[in-house]
Motif scaffolding. Structure first.
Motif, PDB file in Angstrom:
ATOM      1  N   ASP A 406      65.269  55.450  27.799  1.00  0.00           N
ATOM      2  CA  ASP A 406      65.998  54.782  28.875  1.00  0.00           C
ATOM      3  C   ASP A 406      67.091  55.746  29.274  1.00  0.00           C
ATOM      4  OD1 ASP A 406      65.250  52.018  29.576  1.00  0.00           O
ATOM      5  OD2 ASP A 406      65.385  51.729  27.402  1.00  0.00           O
ATOM      6  N   ALA A 407      67.047  56.242  30.499  1.00  0.00           N
ATOM      7  CA  ALA A 407      67.992  57.291  30.881  1.00  0.00           C
ATOM      8  C   ALA A 407      68.873  56.824  32.020  1.00  0.00           C
ATOM      9  CB  ALA A 407      67.222  58.544  31.296  1.00  0.00           C
ATOM     10  N   GLU A 408      70.093  57.326  32.036  1.00  0.00           N
ATOM     11  CA  GLU A 408      70.970  57.120  33.192  1.00  0.00           C
ATOM     12  C   GLU A 408      71.314  58.479  33.777  1.00  0.00           C
ATOM     13  OE1 GLU A 408      75.193  56.119  32.698  1.00  0.00           O
ATOM     14  OE2 GLU A 408      74.867  56.028  30.543  1.00  0.00           O
ATOM     15  N   MET A 409      72.061  58.480  34.870  1.00  0.00           N
ATOM     16  CA  MET A 409      72.433  59.730  35.525  1.00  0.00           C
ATOM     17  C   MET A 409      73.061  60.690  34.515  1.00  0.00           C
ATOM     18  SD  MET A 409      73.970  58.654  39.245  1.00  0.00           S
ATOM     19  CE  MET A 409      74.728  57.114  38.744  1.00  0.00           C
ATOM     20  N   GLY A 410      72.617  61.941  34.566  1.00  0.00           N
ATOM     21  CA  GLY A 410      73.160  62.954  33.674  1.00  0.00           C
ATOM     22  C   GLY A 410      72.311  63.191  32.443  1.00  0.00           C
ATOM     23  N   ASP A 411      71.456  62.219  32.106  1.00  0.00           N
ATOM     24  CA  ASP A 411      70.664  62.354  30.875  1.00  0.00           C
ATOM     25  C   ASP A 411      69.524  63.351  31.068  1.00  0.00           C
ATOM     26  OD1 ASP A 411      72.252  60.550  29.587  1.00  0.00           O
ATOM     27  OD2 ASP A 411      70.888  58.852  29.819  1.00  0.00           O
ATOM     28  N   GLU A 412      69.127  63.941  29.939  1.00  0.00           N
ATOM     29  CA  GLU A 412      67.957  64.823  29.924  1.00  0.00           C
ATOM     30  C   GLU A 412      66.840  64.109  29.182  1.00  0.00           C
ATOM     31  OE1 GLU A 412      68.386  68.927  28.701  1.00  0.00           O
ATOM     32  OE2 GLU A 412      70.549  68.783  28.947  1.00  0.00           O
ATOM     33  N   VAL A 413      65.633  64.124  29.754  1.00  0.00           N
ATOM     34  CA  VAL A 413      64.505  63.484  29.072  1.00  0.00           C
ATOM     35  C   VAL A 413      63.320  64.440  29.035  1.00  0.00           C
ATOM     36  CG1 VAL A 413      65.244  61.180  29.790  1.00  0.00           C
ATOM     37  CG2 VAL A 413      63.599  62.419  31.204  1.00  0.00           C
ATOM     38  N   LYS A 414      62.452  64.184  28.082  1.00  0.00           N
ATOM     39  CA  LYS A 414      61.189  64.942  27.988  1.00  0.00           C
ATOM     40  C   LYS A 414      60.074  64.010  28.473  1.00  0.00           C
ATOM     41  CE  LYS A 414      62.272  68.826  25.621  1.00  0.00           C
ATOM     42  NZ  LYS A 414      63.178  69.236  26.700  1.00  0.00           N
ATOM     43  N   LEU A 415      59.225  64.544  29.345  1.00  0.00           N
ATOM     44  CA  LEU A 415      58.128  63.733  29.872  1.00  0.00           C
ATOM     45  C   LEU A 415      56.896  64.640  29.983  1.00  0.00           C
ATOM     46  CD1 LEU A 415      57.840  60.756  30.821  1.00  0.00           C
ATOM     47  CD2 LEU A 415      58.208  61.558  33.150  1.00  0.00           C
ATOM     48  N   ALA A 416      55.898  64.350  29.153  1.00  0.00           N
ATOM     49  CA  ALA A 416      54.706  65.208  29.089  1.00  0.00           C
ATOM     50  C   ALA A 416      53.881  65.085  30.368  1.00  0.00           C
ATOM     51  CB  ALA A 416      53.861  64.816  27.878  1.00  0.00           C
ATOM     52  N   GLN A 417      53.054  66.082  30.598  1.00  0.00           N
ATOM     53  CA  GLN A 417      52.184  66.114  31.777  1.00  0.00           C
ATOM     54  C   GLN A 417      51.365  64.829  31.877  1.00  0.00           C
ATOM     55  OE1 GLN A 417      49.429  69.374  31.678  1.00  0.00           O
ATOM     56  NE2 GLN A 417      49.115  69.357  33.878  1.00  0.00           N
ATOM     57  N   ASN A 418      51.254  64.317  33.106  1.00  0.00           N
ATOM     58  CA  ASN A 418      50.494  63.090  33.420  1.00  0.00           C
ATOM     59  C   ASN A 418      51.101  61.823  32.818  1.00  0.00           C
ATOM     60  OD1 ASN A 418      48.603  64.500  34.938  1.00  0.00           O
ATOM     61  ND2 ASN A 418      47.416  64.986  33.087  1.00  0.00           N
ATOM     62  N   THR A 419      52.330  61.906  32.369  1.00  0.00           N
ATOM     63  CA  THR A 419      52.999  60.712  31.857  1.00  0.00           C
ATOM     64  C   THR A 419      53.903  60.169  32.946  1.00  0.00           C
ATOM     65  OG1 THR A 419      53.034  61.848  29.745  1.00  0.00           O
ATOM     66  CG2 THR A 419      54.300  59.830  29.881  1.00  0.00           C
ATOM     67  N   LYS A 420      53.995  58.830  33.000  1.00  0.00           N
ATOM     68  CA  LYS A 420      54.762  58.191  34.074  1.00  0.00           C
ATOM     69  C   LYS A 420      56.131  57.731  33.580  1.00  0.00           C
ATOM     70  CE  LYS A 420      50.917  56.083  36.726  1.00  0.00           C
ATOM     71  NZ  LYS A 420      50.233  57.301  36.914  1.00  0.00           N
ATOM     72  N   ALA A 421      57.082  57.706  34.510  1.00  0.00           N
ATOM     73  CA  ALA A 421      58.384  57.092  34.242  1.00  0.00           C
ATOM     74  C   ALA A 421      58.719  56.191  35.432  1.00  0.00           C
ATOM     75  CB  ALA A 421      59.450  58.156  34.065  1.00  0.00           C
ATOM     76  N   ASP A 422      59.373  55.078  35.135  1.00  0.00           N
ATOM     77  CA  ASP A 422      59.789  54.142  36.189  1.00  0.00           C
ATOM     78  C   ASP A 422      61.251  54.378  36.513  1.00  0.00           C
ATOM     79  OD1 ASP A 422      57.321  52.793  36.438  1.00  0.00           O
ATOM     80  OD2 ASP A 422      57.733  51.781  34.521  1.00  0.00           O
ATOM     81  N   PHE A 423      61.495  54.752  37.751  1.00  0.00           N
ATOM     82  CA  PHE A 423      62.872  55.000  38.201  1.00  0.00           C
ATOM     83  C   PHE A 423      63.385  53.790  38.965  1.00  0.00           C
ATOM     84  CE2 PHE A 423      63.871  59.461  37.325  1.00  0.00           C
ATOM     85  CZ  PHE A 423      62.636  59.906  36.904  1.00  0.00           C
ATOM     86  N   SER A 424      64.657  53.531  38.816  1.00  0.00           N
ATOM     87  CA  SER A 424      65.265  52.394  39.504  1.00  0.00           C
ATOM     88  C   SER A 424      66.586  52.843  40.118  1.00  0.00           C
ATOM     89  CB  SER A 424      65.490  51.266  38.485  1.00  0.00           C
ATOM     90  OG  SER A 424      66.359  50.307  39.034  1.00  0.00           O
ATOM     91  N   LEU A 425      66.818  52.379  41.324  1.00  0.00           N
ATOM     92  CA  LEU A 425      68.060  52.727  42.024  1.00  0.00           C
ATOM     93  C   LEU A 425      68.699  51.435  42.532  1.00  0.00           C
ATOM     94  CD1 LEU A 425      70.091  54.563  43.431  1.00  0.00           C
ATOM     95  CD2 LEU A 425      68.450  54.874  45.276  1.00  0.00           C
ATOM     96  N   LYS A 426      69.843  51.124  41.953  1.00  0.00           N
ATOM     97  CA  LYS A 426      70.550  49.901  42.314  1.00  0.00           C
ATOM     98  C   LYS A 426      71.761  50.301  43.156  1.00  0.00           C
ATOM     99  CE  LYS A 426      72.545  46.200  39.652  1.00  0.00           C
ATOM    100  NZ  LYS A 426      72.867  45.844  38.266  1.00  0.00           N
ATOM    101  N   VAL A 427      71.798  49.795  44.386  1.00  0.00           N
ATOM    102  CA  VAL A 427      72.891  50.153  45.296  1.00  0.00           C
ATOM    103  C   VAL A 427      73.632  48.885  45.692  1.00  0.00           C
ATOM    104  CG1 VAL A 427      73.466  51.250  47.491  1.00  0.00           C
ATOM    105  CG2 VAL A 427      71.495  52.042  46.208  1.00  0.00           C
ATOM    106  N   ALA A 428      74.940  48.949  45.687  1.00  0.00           N
ATOM    107  CA  ALA A 428      75.723  47.768  46.080  1.00  0.00           C
ATOM    108  C   ALA A 428      76.734  48.128  47.153  1.00  0.00           C
ATOM    109  CB  ALA A 428      76.436  47.181  44.861  1.00  0.00           C
ATOM    110  N   ASN A 429      76.884  47.217  48.090  1.00  0.00           N
ATOM    111  CA  ASN A 429      77.947  47.262  49.104  1.00  0.00           C
ATOM    112  C   ASN A 429      77.853  48.413  50.097  1.00  0.00           C
ATOM    113  OD1 ASN A 429      79.226  44.894  47.991  1.00  0.00           O
ATOM    114  ND2 ASN A 429      79.847  46.217  46.292  1.00  0.00           N
TER     115      ASN A 429
END
Ligand SMILES: [Zn+2]
Ligand SMILES: [Zn+2]
Length: 501
Positions: A406-429
């Motif tokens: 579970d990553a937030e802005m600034g984090d580094e993650v490892k994601l192998a080839q053909n692996t998926k990640a779900d990104f979410s962008l919450k914007v207010a106001n």
């Protein structure tokens, strides 16, 4: 059982920052015979100590016992080493070469025999009292935890301005008479930031640290506005903020002691400083001397923690720092985007109704609490975004969920080839605005409906890794099309650049 007994304290240490332990605990007893006398409590200060902080407690207050405090350096009054007297009005104080608690005198910390000076204006004939003075020695400019207690204990998003100037450099404002301009007192700067609703400001006067002593006096009063240690390293070949330390630093890049920026940055790193390159895209010349970033040889960007991507109101202009920042990200550096007003007139924001001045832009930081160390840790980690117009409530939360992270802005993650990640962008106001997902510096078409129809909205997309190095981040534009929020990246499979020669 024994193992568990050992493990538990270790785990507790890992979850919370361990507080400093005192270097000395000076204890003693008093009774009626000590009434209306002075006592010296000696202690030895080793070489290399640059700050003494004392935390004093005593018993017997219920019997009206009172113990006053003062401090004498080596040789005492005879050696002109009186370092102050706070009577009974302070139980904790600090002295150093740059700042001291009011009642105490700024100056170098000489090694040798010091004395805590006790005055006993009242202890009843049959009363007994015990006192303890915890003495903390600091080295290398470190500010002890005791002086960095969180103004607010809870984790959260804190809003502040990382770049401004006041009386300690070239900041000025109208005086009492309303006529002309005078060096703008730090109190006015802090008051303006407080009225602006900010949680923190960095006092980044040019090269000097003389503002440290004023901060020592102002911080207890501004108990909702954290005053970060800062200065703007101002050279002939670029400007960079150094936050988190009050230790004087030789800024003379090009002189014998500091041949180049890398030397200056290595010296800053020794102070655990947080360095951001300011307004990198400026033309240096007679209007703005040394303002552009022209460091030669090129700096080792691993010695830098951030880039000021918005300086004042330059976000949508040709001199924005965003392309410079993104070029570094493309090389594999992990650098936090921050903003700074570079304000030189603390009253400007109120006179302009907030369109410019302190707080425009604001850097919004996801910190464990509101203290200097927590804020700088969060900034180093990139848990931040820039609110270009310094709103009080616009927000951007960009997160990613992968098979094992579970990553937030600034984090580094490892994601192998053909692996998926779900990104979410919450914007207010930012009603009527739109969002942009930026992957490796280019706007990526991963969101079907980028408009923010209501004031607030959450966007989502799934992204498949090709196994290579990428960085993904989000920006938000307002209804007028102007850049409003600038997010920091989530780094996928980052490979840190090798050491430069
Ligand atoms: Zn500057
Ligand atoms: Zn500046």
């Amino acid at each position: 059982m024994k193992i568990i007994g050992l493990l538990l304290p270790l785990l507790l240490c890992l979850s919370a920052r361990a507080a400093d332990k005192p270097d000395l605990a000076l204890t003693g007893k008093l009774d009626g015979r000590d009434n209306q006398t002075y006592k010296l409590v000696p202690f030895d200060v080793p070489a290399g100590v640059d700050r003494i902080t004392i935390d004093f407690a005593y018993s017997g207050r219920d019997e009206k016992t009172t113990i006053d405090l003062g401090l004498l350096g080596p040789g005492g009054f005879r050696n002109n080493a009186f370092r102050g007297w706070s009577g009974g009005n302070k139980s904790r104080f600090t002295v150093s070469a740059t700042d001291a608690t009011p009642s105490y005198i700024v100056g170098p910390i000489a090694p040798g025999r010091w004395n805590l000076l006790l005055g006993i204006p009242n202890i009843r004939e049959k009363a007994h009292a015990e006192y303890t003075a915890k003495v903390y020695f600091s080295r290398n400019g470190r500010i002890p935890d005791l002086l960095d207690e969180p103004l607010r204990a809870q984790a959260g998003w804190y809003r502040g301005d990382l770049h401004m100037h006041g009386a300690h450099s070239d900041g000025s404002c109208t005086p009492q008479s309303g006529k002309g301009k005078v060096p703008c007192p730090l109190f006015v700067t802090a008051q303006a930031a407080a009225e602006r609703g900010l949680d923190f400001i960095a006092l980044s006067d040019h090269n000097t640290v003389s503002q440290a002593n004023a901060v020592r006096e102002l911080q207890p009063y501004f108990d909702r506005l954290l005053l970060l240690a800062g200065r703007e390293l101002t050279t002939f070949t670029g400007h960079a903020n150094l936050l988190g330390s009050w230790v004087p630093l030789d800024f003379r890049v090009g002189s014998a002691g500091v041949p180049d920026w890398n030397t200056l940055l290595r010296n800053a790193a020794r102070l655990d400083g947080f360095v951001s390159i300011n307004h990198p895209i400026r033309l240096s010349g007679e209007i703005c001397m040394g303002c552009g970033w022209t460091a030669k040889p090129e700096v080792d960007m691993r010695l830098v923690q951030a880039i000021e991507v918005v300086n004042g109101n330059d976000a949508d202009t040709a001199i924005s720092g965003i392309p410079f920042w993104q070029a570094q990200l493309d090389k594999g550096y992990r650098l936090t985007a921050v903003g700074g007003s570079d304000d030189h007139n603390a009253k400007q924001w109120s006179e302009s109704r907030g369109a410019i001045g302190i707080g425009t832009p604001t850097t919004v930081v996801h910190a464990a609490n509101l203290s200097q160390h927590a804020l700088l840790d969060a900034l180093r980690a990139g848990h931040a975004y820039v609110d270009v117009f310094g709103s009080k409530d616009r927000s951007l939360e960009f997160t990613a969920k992968g098979p094992d992270f579970d990553a937030e802005m600034g984090d580094e993650v490892k994601l192998a080839q053909n692996t998926k990640a779900d990104f979410s962008l919450k914007v207010a106001n930012v009603g009527g605005g739109s969002v942009e997902i930026v992957i490796d510096g280019r706007i990526a078409n991963v969101i079907d409906q980028p408009k923010i129809a209501d004031a607030s909205r959450t966007f989502a997309f799934t992204w498949t890794s090709d196994g290579h190095r990428h960085w993904l981040r989000a920006d938000v534009r307002g209804a007028d099309g102007k850049l409003s929020l600038i997010g920091n990246p989530i780094y996928v499979n980052r490979v840190a650049p090798a050491a430069s020669p």
